[in-house]
Scaffold this motif. Structure first.
Motif, PDB file in Angstrom:
ATOM      1  N   LEU A 119       0.866  -1.170   0.000  1.00 30.40           N
ATOM      2  CA  LEU A 119       0.000   0.000   0.000  1.00 30.40           C
ATOM      3  C   LEU A 119       0.908   1.227   0.000  1.00 30.40           C
ATOM      4  O   LEU A 119       1.631   1.455   0.970  1.00 30.40           O
ATOM      5  CB  LEU A 119      -0.910   0.008   1.228  1.00 30.40           C
ATOM      6  CG  LEU A 119      -1.871   1.174   1.360  1.00 30.40           C
ATOM      7  CD1 LEU A 119      -2.892   1.148   0.229  1.00 30.40           C
ATOM      8  CD2 LEU A 119      -2.582   1.135   2.690  1.00 30.40           C
ATOM      9  N   ASP A 120       0.922   1.970  -1.089  1.00 37.42           N
ATOM     10  CA  ASP A 120       1.801   3.125  -1.279  1.00 37.42           C
ATOM     11  C   ASP A 120       3.263   2.765  -1.042  1.00 37.42           C
ATOM     12  O   ASP A 120       4.032   3.530  -0.466  1.00 37.42           O
ATOM     13  CB  ASP A 120       1.390   4.283  -0.353  1.00 37.42           C
ATOM     14  CG  ASP A 120       0.082   4.910  -0.774  1.00 37.42           C
ATOM     15  OD1 ASP A 120      -0.231   4.867  -1.986  1.00 37.42           O
ATOM     16  OD2 ASP A 120      -0.631   5.442   0.089  1.00 37.42           O
ATOM     17  N   GLY A 121       3.658   1.576  -1.458  1.00 37.17           N
ATOM     18  CA  GLY A 121       5.044   1.140  -1.346  1.00 37.17           C
ATOM     19  C   GLY A 121       5.404   0.480  -0.034  1.00 37.17           C
ATOM     20  O   GLY A 121       6.495  -0.057   0.112  1.00 37.17           O
ATOM     21  N   PHE A 122       4.505   0.507   0.944  1.00 40.07           N
ATOM     22  CA  PHE A 122       4.768  -0.106   2.247  1.00 40.07           C
ATOM     23  C   PHE A 122       4.112  -1.475   2.326  1.00 40.07           C
ATOM     24  O   PHE A 122       3.072  -1.720   1.721  1.00 40.07           O
ATOM     25  CB  PHE A 122       4.248   0.781   3.388  1.00 40.07           C
ATOM     26  CG  PHE A 122       4.980   2.069   3.521  1.00 40.07           C
ATOM     27  CD1 PHE A 122       6.207   2.115   4.150  1.00 40.07           C
ATOM     28  CD2 PHE A 122       4.448   3.237   3.002  1.00 40.07           C
ATOM     29  CE1 PHE A 122       6.899   3.310   4.275  1.00 40.07           C
ATOM     30  CE2 PHE A 122       5.131   4.437   3.116  1.00 40.07           C
ATOM     31  CZ  PHE A 122       6.362   4.473   3.745  1.00 40.07           C
TER      32      PHE A 122
ATOM     33  N   VAL B 209       0.546  -7.577  -5.097  1.00 43.46           N
ATOM     34  CA  VAL B 209      -0.556  -6.649  -5.296  1.00 43.46           C
ATOM     35  C   VAL B 209      -0.096  -5.304  -4.745  1.00 43.46           C
ATOM     36  O   VAL B 209       0.199  -5.184  -3.565  1.00 43.46           O
ATOM     37  CB  VAL B 209      -1.835  -7.112  -4.568  1.00 43.46           C
ATOM     38  CG1 VAL B 209      -2.929  -6.080  -4.715  1.00 43.46           C
ATOM     39  CG2 VAL B 209      -2.289  -8.454  -5.098  1.00 43.46           C
ATOM     40  N   SER B 210      -0.020  -4.310  -5.622  1.00 42.04           N
ATOM     41  CA  SER B 210       0.443  -2.989  -5.227  1.00 42.04           C
ATOM     42  C   SER B 210      -0.664  -1.976  -5.464  1.00 42.04           C
ATOM     43  O   SER B 210      -1.201  -1.879  -6.565  1.00 42.04           O
ATOM     44  CB  SER B 210       1.680  -2.606  -6.039  1.00 42.04           C
ATOM     45  OG  SER B 210       2.101  -1.308  -5.712  1.00 42.04           O
ATOM     46  N   ILE B 211      -1.001  -1.231  -4.412  1.00 35.77           N
ATOM     47  CA  ILE B 211      -2.064  -0.232  -4.489  1.00 35.77           C
ATOM     48  C   ILE B 211      -1.466   1.132  -4.174  1.00 35.77           C
ATOM     49  O   ILE B 211      -0.720   1.286  -3.208  1.00 35.77           O
ATOM     50  CB  ILE B 211      -3.192  -0.558  -3.490  1.00 35.77           C
ATOM     51  CG1 ILE B 211      -3.882  -1.825  -3.925  1.00 35.77           C
ATOM     52  CG2 ILE B 211      -4.169   0.593  -3.387  1.00 35.77           C
ATOM     53  CD1 ILE B 211      -4.925  -2.290  -2.973  1.00 35.77           C
ATOM     54  N   THR B 212      -1.793   2.107  -5.007  1.00 37.59           N
ATOM     55  CA  THR B 212      -1.390   3.489  -4.774  1.00 37.59           C
ATOM     56  C   THR B 212      -2.648   4.291  -4.481  1.00 37.59           C
ATOM     57  O   THR B 212      -3.596   4.266  -5.267  1.00 37.59           O
ATOM     58  CB  THR B 212      -0.680   4.068  -6.005  1.00 37.59           C
ATOM     59  OG1 THR B 212       0.406   3.222  -6.355  1.00 37.59           O
ATOM     60  CG2 THR B 212      -0.164   5.462  -5.725  1.00 37.59           C
TER      61      THR B 212
ATOM     62  N   LYS C 290      -4.865   7.820  -3.639  1.00 43.12           N
ATOM     63  CA  LYS C 290      -4.897   9.179  -4.168  1.00 43.12           C
ATOM     64  C   LYS C 290      -4.165  10.100  -3.203  1.00 43.12           C
ATOM     65  O   LYS C 290      -4.334  10.000  -2.002  1.00 43.12           O
ATOM     66  CB  LYS C 290      -6.343   9.643  -4.337  1.00 43.12           C
ATOM     67  CG  LYS C 290      -7.083   8.859  -5.391  1.00 43.12           C
ATOM     68  CD  LYS C 290      -8.508   9.327  -5.500  1.00 43.12           C
ATOM     69  CE  LYS C 290      -9.241   8.500  -6.544  1.00 43.12           C
ATOM     70  NZ  LYS C 290     -10.656   8.848  -6.619  1.00 43.12           N
ATOM     71  N   SER C 291      -3.345  10.970  -3.757  1.00 45.62           N
ATOM     72  CA  SER C 291      -2.588  11.887  -2.900  1.00 45.62           C
ATOM     73  C   SER C 291      -3.374  13.160  -2.669  1.00 45.62           C
ATOM     74  O   SER C 291      -4.289  13.490  -3.420  1.00 45.62           O
ATOM     75  CB  SER C 291      -1.244  12.206  -3.547  1.00 45.62           C
ATOM     76  OG  SER C 291      -1.440  12.828  -4.796  1.00 45.62           O
ATOM     77  N   GLY C 292      -2.996  13.870  -1.635  1.00 44.90           N
ATOM     78  CA  GLY C 292      -3.669  15.111  -1.298  1.00 44.90           C
ATOM     79  C   GLY C 292      -3.279  16.238  -2.243  1.00 44.90           C
ATOM     80  O   GLY C 292      -2.349  16.132  -3.036  1.00 44.90           O
TER      81      GLY C 292
END
Length: 175
Positions: free
Chosen positions: A78-81, A122-125, A127-129
């Motif tokens: 999740l966001d690279g972590f 499985v990699s999820i990015t 939405k950024s602020g």
């Protein structure tokens, strides 16, 4: 009166990474007709993902098999972590689809800094602020008005009632 049009297509082959997999991003992810509108339902769309055997304990927890390995060998980011539950070997945190910017299921050729397991990644990015305040409200509706009658159900039985409304929303802004 001049008009300039710039058109570009996404390349079919990535030159930056040897990874092979499924990528779904942007508005496409929100437009998918996914039951329950949860991120777990996106994984079976990939041609690399196969449902686990019926006796597996991860059948009810959205597990999947990939690359010939069972569901315990997957990695969730999740966001690279690392987002893998160490006990269940599944999602530790499941974000809502409205929070997800892009979804990747990497099945082969995963770079060493990402993959540490024999299964898929499985990699999820999310939405950024932004520098502006943003809100969104949503309702996902499913009811018996949109469903066809079961062809094999006897006509004498009443049609089952279905009413499902899922409400959601997001709120973001500068930190």
């Amino acid at each position: 009166t001049e008009k300039v049009e710039v058109q570009a297509e996404e390349p079919l082959i990535s030159r930056d990474s040897p990874a092979v997999g499924t990528f779904i991003g942007g508005d496409t992810l929100n437009d998918l007709p996914i039951s329950g509108h949860v991120i777990d339902s996106v994984t079976p769309i990939s041609p690399a993902a196969v449902p686990p055997v019926p006796i597996s304990h991860l059948v009810q927890r959205s597990g999947f098999n990939a690359l010939g390995m069972d569901e315990h060998y997957g990695v969730y980011l999740l966001d690279g972590f690392d987002n893998t539950d160490p006990l269940l070997r599944n999602w530790a945190f499941r974000p809502s689809i409205s929070q997800v910017h892009e979804f990747k299921l990497l099945q082969a050729g995963v770079l060493p800094e990402i993959g540490r397991s024999a299964g898929a990644v499985v990699s999820i990015t999310t939405k950024s602020g932004t520098n502006k305040w943003r809100t969104s409200l949503s309702e996902y509706l499913r009811n018996d008005n949109f469903d066809a009658r079961n062809y094999f159900a006897p006509v004498s039985l009443p049609e089952p009632s279905l009413q499902r409304n899922q409400f959601g929303g997001t709120f973001s802004g500068p930190i």
